[in-house]
Write a protein that holds these residues in place. Sequence first.
Motif, PDB file in Angstrom:
ATOM      1  N   GLN A 106       0.847  -1.208   0.000  1.00 46.39           N
ATOM      2  CA  GLN A 106       0.000   0.000   0.000  1.00 46.39           C
ATOM      3  C   GLN A 106       0.883   1.260   0.000  1.00 46.39           C
ATOM      4  OE1 GLN A 106      -3.470   0.077   2.571  1.00 46.39           O
ATOM      5  NE2 GLN A 106      -3.470  -2.150   2.701  1.00 46.39           N
ATOM      6  N   LYS A 267       1.631   3.336   3.575  1.00 45.73           N
ATOM      7  CA  LYS A 267       1.672   2.590   4.831  1.00 45.73           C
ATOM      8  C   LYS A 267       3.087   2.407   5.417  1.00 45.73           C
ATOM      9  CE  LYS A 267      -1.037  -1.260   6.591  1.00 45.73           C
ATOM     10  NZ  LYS A 267      -1.780  -2.479   6.225  1.00 45.73           N
ATOM     11  N   HIS A 297      -3.849   5.297   6.598  1.00 47.98           N
ATOM     12  CA  HIS A 297      -4.515   4.378   5.673  1.00 47.98           C
ATOM     13  C   HIS A 297      -5.861   3.895   6.202  1.00 47.98           C
ATOM     14  CE1 HIS A 297      -1.852   2.168   8.367  1.00 47.98           C
ATOM     15  NE2 HIS A 297      -2.783   1.220   8.354  1.00 47.98           N
ATOM     16  N   GLY A 318      -2.959   6.855   0.886  1.00 50.66           N
ATOM     17  CA  GLY A 318      -4.059   6.055   1.435  1.00 50.66           C
ATOM     18  C   GLY A 318      -5.307   6.100   0.552  1.00 50.66           C
ATOM     19  N   SER A 322      -7.437   2.912  -0.573  1.00 51.42           N
ATOM     20  CA  SER A 322      -8.700   2.754   0.167  1.00 51.42           C
ATOM     21  C   SER A 322      -9.846   3.527  -0.470  1.00 51.42           C
ATOM     22  CB  SER A 322      -8.535   3.229   1.611  1.00 51.42           C
ATOM     23  OG  SER A 322      -7.458   2.569   2.216  1.00 51.42           O
TER      24      SER A 322
END
Length: 363
Positions: A106, A267, A297, A318, A322
């Motif tokens: 991520q 992340k 995140h 993030g 997401s």
Amino acid sequence: MTFIEQLARFGLMKLDAERAHLAGIKGIKRGALKPSRRVDKPTLRTKVAGLTFPNPLGIAAGFDKNGEVPDALIRRGMGFAEIGTVTPRPQTGNEKPRVFRLKEEQAVINRLGFNNEGHEAVHKRLNARRLKGGIVGVNIGANKDSDDFVADYVAGIQRFADIATYFTANISSPNTPGLRDLQATEALRVLLGAIRETRDKSALMVGYKVPIFLKIAPDITDKTIETIAGEVLDSGIEGLIVSNTTIERAAIKSHPLAQEVGGLSGKPLFETSTLVLAKMRLAVGPHFPIIGVGGIHDGPSALKKIRAGANLLQVYTGLIYSGFDLIDNVKKELEDAVEASGGGSVEDLVGLDAAKIVKSGKP
Ligand SMILES: Cc1cc2nc3c(=O)[nH]c(=O)nc-3n(C[C@H](O)[C@H](O)[C@H](O)COP(=O)(O)O)c2cc1C
């Protein structure tokens, strides 16, 4: 997330990272990002540097480099938007490819190099939306081929003082050679003195002092944290942003893209940037404004940043992994945390864990 947004995200993830971003901005300009129907609770309201933020979560610099979509982001629920980095003259940036997704982690590595349309074009665009309100900060930087970096920051303050809700002086991009050297004591003192003075002069014309934040790198020693804190407190600027991307690769060592040159975000940046944030909170004391950014995140990671010492938050990477639902998730987490702590405001949670984090070395 609406079905259209889900579909768009799925398609964008299949494109090369930079093309996906450009397509995303185009989509947002055409209305693809639906406004949020969520109403922020008053417990999220945050006062920093004389400004009142409806909630503490903003979009970090680099997402909207040319100021094309700040209003759509605010309508989607962001408490504020930071545009830029903008340099005096337009710049194409480094050779492509220059943005890499590390999906499993991520994370993103970018070496864009301040590609942007320059002061004049961005000022014109912001001027066209000036009556819309909302907190829109302008992140300013220096041209790669400039022979006087300080003069470029001064020019940024002069150009945007009539229109920026706040300024960020970005001296921490790893992708402009020599830029991070401005974090050294003497150079920093000269820069901060020059931009503060320019801002104060411009206040005579625009009628108020536009707050200035200094954005720093996470790759700094404890000693540098102390010297930056000292310089900033002496300088008369209003706050810090901790942090930019990292050139460290320890957190992603075994990833095949780990050796790509550039700044790592997302992340794997969370721990380092949050530790530097906590250290900086202790160094500047409880009242100096800090915007915490790096690796948020989900809701819990955002709350940790606040408890480490952030008055306000920013996110970029993030959102790639997401989606924009992250905004509502973060705000819900913060509202719930305030309620669980017995009411009051999110402002009461700022820095509660700073000493604990510094002592243990882990956020
Ligand atoms: C593709 C990309 C471009 C960025 N461009 C800028 C920039 O122009 N100016 C700046 O101050 N920060 C820039 N950043 C750094 C972000 O603002 C932020 O400090 C960093 O990514 C850490 O936050 P995150 O982990 O939420 O992404 C950029 C980040 C990314 C991923």
